[in-house]
Design a protein around this motif. Structure first.
Motif, short mmCIF file in Angstrom:
data_model
loop_
_atom_site.label_atom_id
_atom_site.label_comp_id
_atom_site.label_asym_id
_atom_site.label_seq_id
_atom_site.Cartn_x
_atom_site.Cartn_y
_atom_site.Cartn_z
N ARG A 134 19.78 3.21 3.39
CA ARG A 134 19.16 1.89 3.55
C ARG A 134 17.78 1.99 4.19
O ARG A 134 16.92 1.14 3.98
CB ARG A 134 20.05 0.97 4.36
N LEU A 135 17.55 3.03 4.99
CA LEU A 135 16.24 3.21 5.60
C LEU A 135 15.15 3.31 4.53
O LEU A 135 14.00 2.94 4.76
CB LEU A 135 16.24 4.47 6.48
N MET A 136 15.53 3.81 3.35
CA MET A 136 14.56 3.94 2.28
C MET A 136 14.00 2.57 1.86
O MET A 136 12.87 2.49 1.38
CB MET A 136 15.20 4.63 1.07
N ARG A 137 14.78 1.50 2.06
CA ARG A 137 14.27 0.17 1.73
C ARG A 137 13.11 -0.20 2.63
O ARG A 137 12.09 -0.74 2.18
CB ARG A 137 15.38 -0.87 1.86
N TYR A 138 13.23 0.11 3.92
CA TYR A 138 12.15 -0.18 4.85
C TYR A 138 10.96 0.73 4.58
O TYR A 138 9.80 0.31 4.71
CB TYR A 138 12.64 -0.03 6.29
N THR A 139 11.25 1.97 4.20
CA THR A 139 10.18 2.90 3.85
C THR A 139 9.40 2.38 2.65
O THR A 139 8.16 2.41 2.63
CB THR A 139 10.77 4.29 3.54
N ALA A 140 10.10 1.89 1.65
CA ALA A 140 9.45 1.36 0.45
C ALA A 140 8.58 0.16 0.80
O ALA A 140 7.48 -0.01 0.26
CB ALA A 140 10.49 0.99 -0.60
N ARG A 141 9.06 -0.69 1.69
CA ARG A 141 8.29 -1.85 2.11
C ARG A 141 7.02 -1.40 2.83
O ARG A 141 5.94 -1.97 2.64
CB ARG A 141 9.13 -2.75 3.03
N GLY A 142 7.12 -0.37 3.64
CA GLY A 142 5.96 0.17 4.32
C GLY A 142 4.92 0.70 3.34
O GLY A 142 3.71 0.53 3.55
N VAL A 143 5.39 1.33 2.26
CA VAL A 143 4.48 1.81 1.22
C VAL A 143 3.76 0.64 0.56
O VAL A 143 2.54 0.69 0.36
CB VAL A 143 5.26 2.63 0.17
N ASP A 144 4.49 -0.42 0.24
CA ASP A 144 3.86 -1.59 -0.39
C ASP A 144 2.75 -2.16 0.49
O ASP A 144 1.65 -2.46 0.01
CB ASP A 144 4.92 -2.68 -0.62
N LEU A 145 3.05 -2.32 1.77
CA LEU A 145 2.09 -2.94 2.68
C LEU A 145 0.86 -2.05 2.90
O LEU A 145 -0.27 -2.53 2.92
CB LEU A 145 2.77 -3.24 4.01
N LEU A 146 1.09 -0.74 3.06
CA LEU A 146 -0.03 0.17 3.26
C LEU A 146 -0.88 0.26 2.00
O LEU A 146 -2.11 0.32 2.06
CB LEU A 146 0.47 1.56 3.67
N SER A 147 -0.23 0.26 0.84
CA SER A 147 -0.97 0.29 -0.42
C SER A 147 -1.91 -0.91 -0.53
O SER A 147 -3.08 -0.77 -0.93
CB SER A 147 0.02 0.30 -1.59
N ASP A 148 -1.43 -2.09 -0.16
CA ASP A 148 -2.28 -3.28 -0.18
C ASP A 148 -3.48 -3.12 0.75
O ASP A 148 -4.61 -3.49 0.39
CB ASP A 148 -1.47 -4.51 0.25
N ALA A 149 -3.23 -2.58 1.95
CA ALA A 149 -4.32 -2.40 2.92
C ALA A 149 -5.35 -1.39 2.41
O ALA A 149 -6.55 -1.57 2.61
CB ALA A 149 -3.75 -1.95 4.26
N LEU A 150 -4.90 -0.34 1.75
CA LEU A 150 -5.83 0.66 1.21
C LEU A 150 -6.66 0.09 0.07
O LEU A 150 -7.85 0.41 -0.05
CB LEU A 150 -5.04 1.89 0.74
N ARG A 151 -6.07 -0.75 -0.74
CA ARG A 151 -6.83 -1.39 -1.81
C ARG A 151 -7.92 -2.27 -1.22
O ARG A 151 -9.05 -2.31 -1.75
CB ARG A 151 -5.90 -2.21 -2.71
N GLU A 152 -7.60 -2.96 -0.14
CA GLU A 152 -8.61 -3.78 0.53
C GLU A 152 -9.73 -2.91 1.08
O GLU A 152 -10.86 -3.38 1.26
CB GLU A 152 -7.96 -4.57 1.67
N ASN A 153 -9.42 -1.64 1.35
CA ASN A 153 -10.39 -0.71 1.93
C ASN A 153 -11.22 0.00 0.86
O ASN A 153 -12.06 0.83 1.18
CB ASN A 153 -9.65 0.31 2.79
N GLY A 154 -10.96 -0.29 -0.42
CA GLY A 154 -11.77 0.29 -1.48
C GLY A 154 -11.07 1.28 -2.37
O GLY A 154 -11.68 1.80 -3.32
N PHE A 155 -9.82 1.56 -2.13
CA PHE A 155 -9.08 2.48 -2.98
C PHE A 155 -8.70 1.79 -4.29
O PHE A 155 -8.35 0.61 -4.30
CB PHE A 155 -7.79 2.94 -2.28
N ASP A 156 -8.74 2.54 -5.38
CA ASP A 156 -8.25 1.98 -6.63
C ASP A 156 -6.73 1.87 -6.56
O ASP A 156 -6.08 2.56 -5.75
CB ASP A 156 -8.67 2.85 -7.82
N PRO A 157 -6.10 1.02 -7.36
CA PRO A 157 -4.66 0.76 -7.23
C PRO A 157 -3.78 2.00 -7.31
O PRO A 157 -2.84 2.15 -6.51
CB PRO A 157 -4.37 -0.20 -8.38
N LEU A 158 -4.06 2.90 -8.25
CA LEU A 158 -3.22 4.09 -8.39
C LEU A 158 -3.34 4.99 -7.17
O LEU A 158 -2.34 5.44 -6.60
CB LEU A 158 -3.60 4.87 -9.65
#
Length: 220
Positions: A134-158
């Motif tokens: 179940r910890l993997m669910r929280y890990t996946a959520r962390g990935v989603d949120l960090l990915s959004d923040a990186l896109r805001e910082n100029g990273f392309d989506p992939l």
């Protein structure tokens, strides 16, 4: 006669009571799990010990696993918050600095804390199959949120998605690596230099993997 004292906000009071009750239920459950084992303690046992009904317990924690993993849920947006808090700094630099600071402070989330209860808690999560899964669910959520923040910082989506996945995986691995050494009897103070080296090495690898993107306006 009119009373001129400070008025109490009933909504704020209710929210504080809810927070305290949630913390009480979780603390009771974790204590019982550490004493008897996760699979040996029932929801009914926890509700009785916390002096709440099963219905109330489930209103705060939908599953038994959530009673333990809510501590991780409270940190799932931490990496994203760090990146957003330093918009003019390369994200990996900000994340590295934050993790090194957490190691210095012996933050339990880093695994570098030799308080017996902290070690027992992390071992409970690591060694209980349903909790680890179940910890993997929280890990996946962390990935989603960090990915959004990186896109805001100029990273392309992939690139944002791949980097976020690697960062969260690295932080998870470093935490449980530290735990493994402390669980074998090494002190946090003795482990600290190696934990710093491991963190620097991990972020050097991540940084080097992004060097080819620097020309595209993406900071490693």
């Amino acid at each position: 006669m009119r009373y001129h004292g400070r008025m109490t906000d009933p909504r704020g009071l209710r929210e504080r009571k809810k927070v305290r009750l949630r913390e009480t239920i979780a603390a009771t459950a974790i204590r019982m799990f550490l004493e008897s084992g996760f699979d040996q303690v029932s929801i009914t046992d926890i509700a009785r010990a916390a002096e709440v009904s099963r219905r109330t317990l489930f209103a705060y924690f939908p599953t038994k696993e959530d009673l333990v993993l809510q501590r991780f849920a409270d940190h799932e947006d931490e990496a994203a918050r760090i990146v957003r808090a330093h918009p003019d700094r390369p994200p990996l630099d900000a994340l590295r600095a934050a993790l090194l600071d957490a190691l210095r402070q012996r933050d339990p989330a880093t695994g570098l804390n030799d308080n017996p209860e902290t070690i027992a808690f992390l071992r409970l999560v690591r060694d209980t199959e349903s909790l680890a899964a179940r910890l993997m669910r929280y890990t996946a959520r962390g990935v989603d949120l960090l990915s959004d923040a990186l896109r805001e910082n100029g990273f392309d989506p992939l690139t944002a998605r791949l980097v976020a996945s690697q960062v969260i995986a690295v932080q998870h691995e470093l935490t449980f690596m530290n735990l493994a050494y402390l669980a074998e009897g090494e002190s946090a103070a003795d482990r600290y230099p190696a934990a710093v080296r491991a963190t620097d090495h991990a972020y050097d690898l991540l940084r080097d993997g992004l060097k080819s993107h620097a020309g595209e306006g993406i900071s490693p």
